[in-house]
Design a protein around this motif. Sequence first.
Motif, PDB file in Angstrom:
ATOM      1  N   ARG A 141      51.252  69.957 -78.561  1.00 47.10           N
ATOM      2  CA  ARG A 141      51.909  69.960 -77.262  1.00 47.10           C
ATOM      3  C   ARG A 141      50.891  70.125 -76.138  1.00 47.10           C
ATOM      4  N   ALA A 142      49.878  70.930 -76.374  1.00 53.73           N
ATOM      5  CA  ALA A 142      48.850  71.133 -75.359  1.00 53.73           C
ATOM      6  C   ALA A 142      48.054  69.851 -75.097  1.00 53.73           C
ATOM      7  N   ASP A 143      47.782  69.084 -76.145  1.00 53.01           N
ATOM      8  CA  ASP A 143      47.066  67.811 -75.966  1.00 53.01           C
ATOM      9  C   ASP A 143      47.856  66.861 -75.075  1.00 53.01           C
ATOM     10  N   ARG A 144      49.162  66.856 -75.240  1.00 52.68           N
ATOM     11  CA  ARG A 144      50.003  65.996 -74.401  1.00 52.68           C
ATOM     12  C   ARG A 144      50.015  66.489 -72.954  1.00 52.68           C
ATOM     13  N   LEU A 145      50.085  67.802 -72.759  1.00 51.85           N
ATOM     14  CA  LEU A 145      50.141  68.350 -71.406  1.00 51.85           C
ATOM     15  C   LEU A 145      48.818  68.207 -70.668  1.00 51.85           C
ATOM     16  N   MET A 146      47.703  68.144 -71.395  1.00 50.17           N
ATOM     17  CA  MET A 146      46.399  68.048 -70.749  1.00 50.17           C
ATOM     18  C   MET A 146      46.196  66.726 -70.026  1.00 50.17           C
ATOM     19  N   GLU A 147      47.083  65.738 -70.259  1.00 50.29           N
ATOM     20  CA  GLU A 147      46.972  64.462 -69.562  1.00 50.29           C
ATOM     21  C   GLU A 147      47.165  64.624 -68.063  1.00 50.29           C
ATOM     22  N   SER A 148      47.932  65.654 -67.665  1.00 59.54           N
ATOM     23  CA  SER A 148      48.195  65.881 -66.241  1.00 59.54           C
ATOM     24  C   SER A 148      47.273  66.926 -65.640  1.00 59.54           C
ATOM     25  N   ILE A 149      46.372  67.496 -66.438  1.00 56.75           N
ATOM     26  CA  ILE A 149      45.469  68.543 -65.963  1.00 56.75           C
ATOM     27  C   ILE A 149      44.045  68.034 -66.100  1.00 56.75           C
ATOM     28  N   SER A 150      43.294  68.093 -65.024  1.00 57.08           N
ATOM     29  CA  SER A 150      41.919  67.611 -65.051  1.00 57.08           C
ATOM     30  C   SER A 150      41.025  68.611 -65.777  1.00 57.08           C
ATOM     31  N   GLY A 151      39.983  68.086 -66.404  1.00 59.63           N
ATOM     32  CA  GLY A 151      39.028  68.947 -67.085  1.00 59.63           C
ATOM     33  C   GLY A 151      39.332  69.108 -68.562  1.00 59.63           C
ATOM     34  N   GLU A 152      38.558  69.976 -69.210  1.00 59.67           N
ATOM     35  CA  GLU A 152      38.713  70.225 -70.635  1.00 59.67           C
ATOM     36  C   GLU A 152      39.694  71.363 -70.882  1.00 59.67           C
ATOM     37  N   MET A 153      40.115  71.461 -72.136  1.00 55.89           N
ATOM     38  CA  MET A 153      41.032  72.527 -72.515  1.00 55.89           C
ATOM     39  C   MET A 153      40.321  73.878 -72.377  1.00 55.89           C
ATOM     40  N   PRO A 154      40.972  74.857 -71.743  1.00 58.69           N
ATOM     41  CA  PRO A 154      40.307  76.137 -71.470  1.00 58.69           C
ATOM     42  C   PRO A 154      39.971  76.902 -72.744  1.00 58.69           C
ATOM     43  N   GLN A 155      38.832  77.592 -72.707  1.00 59.92           N
ATOM     44  CA  GLN A 155      38.410  78.408 -73.837  1.00 59.92           C
ATOM     45  C   GLN A 155      39.128  79.751 -73.871  1.00 59.92           C
ATOM     46  N   GLY A 156      39.657  80.159 -72.735  1.00 64.20           N
ATOM     47  CA  GLY A 156      40.278  81.480 -72.664  1.00 64.20           C
ATOM     48  C   GLY A 156      41.714  81.538 -73.117  1.00 64.20           C
ATOM     49  N   LEU A 157      42.311  80.405 -73.511  1.00 63.76           N
ATOM     50  CA  LEU A 157      43.692  80.397 -73.993  1.00 63.76           C
ATOM     51  C   LEU A 157      43.688  80.641 -75.497  1.00 63.76           C
ATOM     52  N   LEU A 158      44.194  81.794 -75.906  1.00 66.30           N
ATOM     53  CA  LEU A 158      44.182  82.208 -77.303  1.00 66.30           C
ATOM     54  C   LEU A 158      45.592  82.137 -77.877  1.00 66.30           C
ATOM     55  N   ILE A 159      45.746  81.419 -78.989  1.00 64.21           N
ATOM     56  CA  ILE A 159      47.048  81.251 -79.643  1.00 64.21           C
ATOM     57  C   ILE A 159      47.142  82.229 -80.807  1.00 64.21           C
ATOM     58  N   TYR A 160      48.250  82.964 -80.866  1.00 64.94           N
ATOM     59  CA  TYR A 160      48.427  83.975 -81.916  1.00 64.94           C
ATOM     60  C   TYR A 160      49.853  83.878 -82.464  1.00 64.94           C
ATOM     61  N   PRO A 161      50.075  83.118 -83.555  1.00 64.00           N
ATOM     62  CA  PRO A 161      51.413  83.046 -84.159  1.00 64.00           C
ATOM     63  C   PRO A 161      51.729  84.354 -84.889  1.00 64.00           C
ATOM     64  N   GLU A 162      52.648  85.144 -84.363  1.00 66.48           N
ATOM     65  CA  GLU A 162      52.982  86.441 -84.950  1.00 66.48           C
ATOM     66  C   GLU A 162      54.347  86.886 -84.447  1.00 66.48           C
ATOM     67  N   THR A 163      55.061  87.638 -85.295  1.00 66.41           N
ATOM     68  CA  THR A 163      56.379  88.144 -84.910  1.00 66.41           C
ATOM     69  C   THR A 163      56.485  89.657 -84.993  1.00 66.41           C
ATOM     70  N   VAL A 164      55.466  90.336 -85.502  1.00 62.96           N
ATOM     71  CA  VAL A 164      55.502  91.796 -85.642  1.00 62.96           C
ATOM     72  C   VAL A 164      54.877  92.420 -84.403  1.00 62.96           C
ATOM     73  N   LEU A 165      55.608  93.290 -83.739  1.00 65.17           N
ATOM     74  CA  LEU A 165      55.173  93.851 -82.464  1.00 65.17           C
ATOM     75  C   LEU A 165      53.897  94.670 -82.606  1.00 65.17           C
ATOM     76  N   GLU A 166      53.790  95.446 -83.681  1.00 65.12           N
ATOM     77  CA  GLU A 166      52.611  96.298 -83.858  1.00 65.12           C
ATOM     78  C   GLU A 166      51.334  95.465 -83.977  1.00 65.12           C
ATOM     79  N   LYS A 167      51.404  94.342 -84.681  1.00 68.17           N
ATOM     80  CA  LYS A 167      50.236  93.471 -84.816  1.00 68.17           C
ATOM     81  C   LYS A 167      49.891  92.804 -83.484  1.00 68.17           C
ATOM     82  N   ILE A 168      50.919  92.511 -82.688  1.00 66.00           N
ATOM     83  CA  ILE A 168      50.680  91.907 -81.372  1.00 66.00           C
ATOM     84  C   ILE A 168      49.919  92.877 -80.478  1.00 66.00           C
ATOM     85  N   PHE A 169      50.298  94.163 -80.520  1.00 62.81           N
ATOM     86  CA  PHE A 169      49.603  95.153 -79.701  1.00 62.81           C
ATOM     87  C   PHE A 169      48.162  95.339 -80.173  1.00 62.81           C
TER      88      PHE A 169
END
Length: 462
Positions: A136-164
């Motif tokens: 989805r991000a690759d598709r959205l980057m068509e409307s945003i100039s530049g490269e994909m940001p390095q500071g966007l971190l993806i974390y697939p998780e559902t347990v609140l304690e692990k998220i913290f």
Amino acid sequence: MSSPKDKIVYVCNECGFDQPKWSGKCPSCGAWNSFVEQRVAAEKTSAGLKRNSSATSTAAVPLNQVKVDRDVRIDTLDAELNRVLGGGLVMGSITLIGGEPGIGKSTLVLQTALALKDKKILYVSGEESARQIKLRADRLMESISGEMPQGLLIYPETVLEKIFEQARAVNPDILVIDSIQTISSDCSDATAGSVSQIKECATALLLYAKESGTPVILIGHITKEGSIAGPKVLEHIVDTIIQFEGDRQYLYRLLRPVKNRFGSTAEIGIYEMESYGLRPVSNPSELLMSSSTEPMSGVSIACAIEGIRPLLIDTQALVSSAVYGTPQRSAVGFDIRRLNMLLAVLEKRVGFKLGQKDVFLNIAGGIKVNDPAMDLAVITSVLSSSIDIALDHDICLAGEVGLSGEIRPISRALQRISEAQRLGFKKIILPSSSISNIDRKKFSIEIVGADKVERAFKHLFG
């Protein structure tokens, strides 16, 4: 087996009300068969309510001595989202975005995160894998100039304690939870999405936001009635509630604030759904009006106000003889009960018989308009279709119609006139009482006042 310290409570899945005994009807919200049994362990501590041991206690201070940094908001680089938020994300705030499935909630948040290249953002996904988000991000980057940001971190998780744990390790500038209904805490035995889990997780995230100063964005589901799931629980916890509205069959989406502790709830944001994501619409009037130059009966242009923004919208009506026994009444984007009231005013006060006619009303663009000033354009469209006389394209209307046929005063008349003039209209019809203090010489557009429906029709149709 439960320990002696554990206790059993019964929690309503609709409103979150709890009581020690089960009952068939919730005394708080009136829902039937909504109580579920939950075991509460007294020795457990909420995941987010346990403060850091190093945190110092605060003392009461006079309000005039409280220091506020100038940079208290994060610019989202999205004019429409900034407008709805009141200028940007407030540091330490918690924002809830709700809407129907597929309306564009995750798309809006992800494309905002992609645009903030200088911020570290932790995007927690409980519904999608990292690969799905990357597609989805690759598709959205068509409307945003530049490269994909390095500071966007993806974390697939559902347990609140692990998220913290991850949040403490990463120390993000913004924390995104997609969605709050998929997150669960080990401190509650209820299933994810239940009222108790939503309350537990949202309260813990609120405390994290206030202590760390990190803005938290929650994406939430809505119920079949159209309200955000767990409304009474989340309503009082979060700082801002934003509703994403629109019909998936149309291109336009409305971002409407329901609650905002740091800004006005009168603002709205408008987007157009395109193949590469959501495009902010800075001038919605040009999109909501027909580009056809051929006059057609049953079409009038209303000058409405949504939030504090004037919008000129095509109001379309079709009146025809009832083929079946009972005449049909249908409205898209307008309250059907108000349409029936306006039809009764036309019959009683103006003398047009519509009892044996089918009446269909459509507000162009698929958006829902709640401005009472739409009334005059609605009945004008109905009458235009009934007598088959087309209105000029350079005329717009605004006025609330009362039961006695009077045209009642409306708000922000000066803004409506200015917007109509900017878009090239030559004439605008408004309530006489709303333009009594306006200097008409300052405007090139002709301003016509009317205090009765009959006088407005006489001016329009002769």
